[in-house]
Scaffold this motif. Structure first.
Motif, PDB file in Angstrom:
ATOM      1  N   VAL A 154     110.376  26.320 -16.862  1.00 16.76           N
ATOM      2  CA  VAL A 154     111.725  25.484 -16.669  1.00 16.76           C
ATOM      3  C   VAL A 154     112.330  24.932 -17.920  1.00 16.76           C
ATOM      4  N   GLY A 155     111.860  25.169 -18.949  1.00 17.50           N
ATOM      5  CA  GLY A 155     112.488  24.751 -20.083  1.00 17.50           C
ATOM      6  C   GLY A 155     112.459  23.360 -20.588  1.00 17.50           C
ATOM      7  N   ALA A 156     111.638  22.770 -20.033  1.00 22.13           N
ATOM      8  CA  ALA A 156     111.605  21.029 -20.484  1.00 22.13           C
ATOM      9  C   ALA A 156     110.374  20.892 -21.526  1.00 22.13           C
ATOM     10  N   GLY A 157     110.646  19.828 -22.322  1.00 27.94           N
ATOM     11  CA  GLY A 157     109.847  19.614 -23.350  1.00 27.94           C
ATOM     12  C   GLY A 157     108.719  18.452 -23.182  1.00 27.94           C
ATOM     13  N   ARG A 158     109.112  17.791 -22.033  1.00 29.86           N
ATOM     14  CA  ARG A 158     108.075  16.785 -21.491  1.00 29.86           C
ATOM     15  C   ARG A 158     107.838  16.718 -20.007  1.00 29.86           C
ATOM     16  N   GLY A 159     106.553  16.017 -19.543  1.00 28.22           N
ATOM     17  CA  GLY A 159     106.459  15.849 -18.194  1.00 28.22           C
ATOM     18  C   GLY A 159     105.279  15.335 -17.884  1.00 28.22           C
TER      19      GLY A 159
ATOM     20  N   VAL B  87     123.502  25.457 -18.365  1.00 27.71           N
ATOM     21  CA  VAL B  87     122.303  24.684 -18.382  1.00 27.71           C
ATOM     22  C   VAL B  87     122.025  23.998 -19.646  1.00 27.71           C
ATOM     23  N   ALA B  88     121.784  22.778 -19.675  1.00 32.29           N
ATOM     24  CA  ALA B  88     121.466  22.068 -21.044  1.00 32.29           C
ATOM     25  C   ALA B  88     120.195  21.849 -21.184  1.00 32.29           C
ATOM     26  N   GLY B  89     119.790  21.746 -22.568  1.00 34.68           N
ATOM     27  CA  GLY B  89     118.143  21.448 -22.554  1.00 34.68           C
ATOM     28  C   GLY B  89     117.236  22.497 -22.440  1.00 34.68           C
ATOM     29  N   ILE B  90     117.591  23.644 -22.413  1.00 36.67           N
ATOM     30  CA  ILE B  90     116.697  24.825 -22.103  1.00 36.67           C
ATOM     31  C   ILE B  90     115.943  25.390 -23.532  1.00 36.67           C
TER      32      ILE B  90
ATOM     33  N   GLU C 174     119.490  21.216 -15.296  1.00 34.83           N
ATOM     34  CA  GLU C 174     118.839  21.810 -14.148  1.00 34.83           C
ATOM     35  C   GLU C 174     118.274  23.009 -14.259  1.00 34.83           C
ATOM     36  N   PRO C 175     117.092  23.682 -14.028  1.00 31.79           N
ATOM     37  CA  PRO C 175     116.716  25.006 -14.234  1.00 31.79           C
ATOM     38  C   PRO C 175     117.437  26.131 -13.597  1.00 31.79           C
ATOM     39  N   LEU C 176     117.565  27.261 -13.951  1.00 33.39           N
ATOM     40  CA  LEU C 176     118.187  28.329 -13.184  1.00 33.39           C
ATOM     41  C   LEU C 176     117.404  28.549 -12.003  1.00 33.39           C
TER      42      LEU C 176
END
Length: 474
Positions: free
Chosen positions: A97-102, A27-30, A206-208
């Protein structure tokens, strides 16, 4: 019940086996803001692992996940308005979910509003770019429109490489610099669809499965909380609209004086009023007051008192003491358990004279280029506090170009300061009105509100009504 669901979802089935345990996907970006446990990862391939140690590791992971959920839901329950709950929900989901924006879109399916769109790490213009996309091409639009197969979370792990995606979605993604997204609908059985949240990743990701499960559990709780706040905000909006209907639709035009009024209702609805009534001989009756209590009963009492005061002003408006005495009798007969404050002024704009009486009410404030001072009034009890109310009237003459401010106690209470400090702040605000604004009573009223309440008079969490009536004499 949600804790049991989380444990059941993550519980191992059968005898653990290191060789058959699930392997974590890459998973990338977590980069979670709130640490989410990684204890559920499988042991290193080929390393010996005792079943007991494996179970302890899984249990530690469950405990960590549940602790995280508990902390996030506890933070959400401290919010009491949609304005505070929506950003908290969006930030908590991004952490899970390990995201930085939304972004989060609130749009109740029943169409009763309110509808809002907020962003996390997105500027207003960037939200605008996303909103230009066709709704059917966005995950949140599919949720809100109830399209087929749109009631479950939707992951887009590689937006730029997804050939089946609308090209316009890729264009916006490139412009804003995100490469993946994860969308979660917000709905309850009772209220139906409320909205949707979308979290964005800067690179394909993609989140786990475990993260997806955690955010779904959190979203179910958050949707129930949002539904309660939504209903509360609608009730508050209805109360505010009802209060406005009880107040004058427009102010009279009398030669020699110009009027302006500002009213801000409390979240639960209060009983503050203002009024301006034309009287024979180009005279004018001005009043402000507050019925004690809050909620629908206070609104109803306010309506009755204001209507009664108008009737008494027509009959004997030139005698403010008589008007308030009659009003006190009406209050004791119709609302024996309630008290109220009131101030009534009989004005003759042509002569620039004002005769007024007050019942437990704050004194008016007269302001102009040469002076800013409170009008000296006699001490008096609120209506309904004594067997028979009585207080002498006072007379004063505003100078040409001066504005007289009549206000309710809510303006002072909303400052959160002591009474003396609140009066001092009000005096300073009126004295500081710029010269260019003094010609307009509405501009004077707005300046005073901004200066006295720098945090904003419209904040929905503020307690107490505000009624402000400004009369500028030519």
């Amino acid at each position: 019940m949600r804790v049991r669901d989380a444990i059941r979802q993550n519980a191992p089935i059968g005898k653990p086996n290191a060789m058959s345990s699930p392997r974590l996907p890459k998973v990338a970006g977590i980069d979670s803001m709130v640490p989410v446990s990684t204890h559920t990862a499988s042991p290193t391939e080929g390393a010996p692992s005792a079943p007991g140690a494996f179970l302890q590791d899984r249990l530690a992971g469950w405990v960590s996940d549940l602790t995280t959920l508990h902390e996030l839901t506890e933070r959400l329950t401290t919010t009491s308005t949609l304005d505070s709950a929506l950003p908290e929900l969006l930030a908590a989901g991004a952490a899970l979910v390990g995201a930085g924006r939304g972004l989060l879109v609130l749009e109740p399916a029943d169409g009763g509003g309110p509808s809002r769109t907020i962003g996390l790490g997105l500027e207003h213009a960037e939200l605008g770019h996303i909103e230009t996309l066709p709704r059917s091409a966005t995950a949140y639009g599919r949720f809100l429109d109830g399209l087929p197969d749109s009631d479950a979370p939707l992951a887009s792990p590689d937006i730029l490489g997804d050939a089946g995606l609308d090209p316009r979605c890729r264009e916006v993604a490139v412009r804003l610099g995100y490469a993946a997204s994860y969308a979660q609908p917000l709905a309850t059985e009772a209220a139906g669809r409320l909205g949707a949240a979308v979290w964005l990743y800067d690179e394909p990701a993609e989140p786990l499965e475990r993260q997806c499960h955690l955010v779904e559990v959190y979203a179910r709780f958050a949707a129930e909380h949002l539904a309660r706040l939504l209903e509360l905000e609608r009730v508050r909006a209805h109360a505010a609209a009802f209060a406005e209907e009880l107040l004058p639709g427009r102010l009279p035009r009398i030669p020699g004086v110009r009027l302006a009024a500002r009213h801000r209702a409390a979240p639960e609805g209060g009983g503050d009023w203002y009024d301006a009534l034309p009287l024979p001989g180009d005279a004018l009756g001005l009043s402000v007051g507050s019925a004690g209590g809050s909620g629908p009963s206070a609104l109803a009492a306010m309506g009755r008192l204001r209507a009664g005061l108008r009737a008494y002003a027509v009959m004997e408006g030139e005698d403010p003491v008589a008007v308030l005495s009659d009003l006190e009798l009406l209050l004791r007969l119709t609302e024996p358990a309630r008290s109220a404050t009131a101030l009534y002024a009989y004005c003759e704009p042509g002569r620039r004279t004002i005769v007024l009486a007050g019942a437990g009410h704050a004194p008016p404030l007269v302001t102009g280029e040469r002076r800013t001072e409170f009008v000296e009034t006699t001490l008096s009890a609120p209506l309904g506090m004594l067997p028979c109310w009585e207080a002498p009237s006072v007379e004063f003459t505003p100078r040409a170009g001066e504005t007289v401010l009549f206000y309710t106690d809510g303006l002072l209470h909303r400052t959160g300061a002591t009474t003396d400090q609140a009066f001092a702040r009000l005096h300073s605000a009126a004295a500081g009105v710029p010269k260019a604004l003094r010609q307009d009573p509405g501009a004077v009223a707005d300046h005073v509100l901004r200066a006295v309440l720098p945090d904003g008079a419209d904040r929905s969490d503020r307690a107490g009504d505000i009624a402000l009536l400004a009369a500028r004499f030519d």
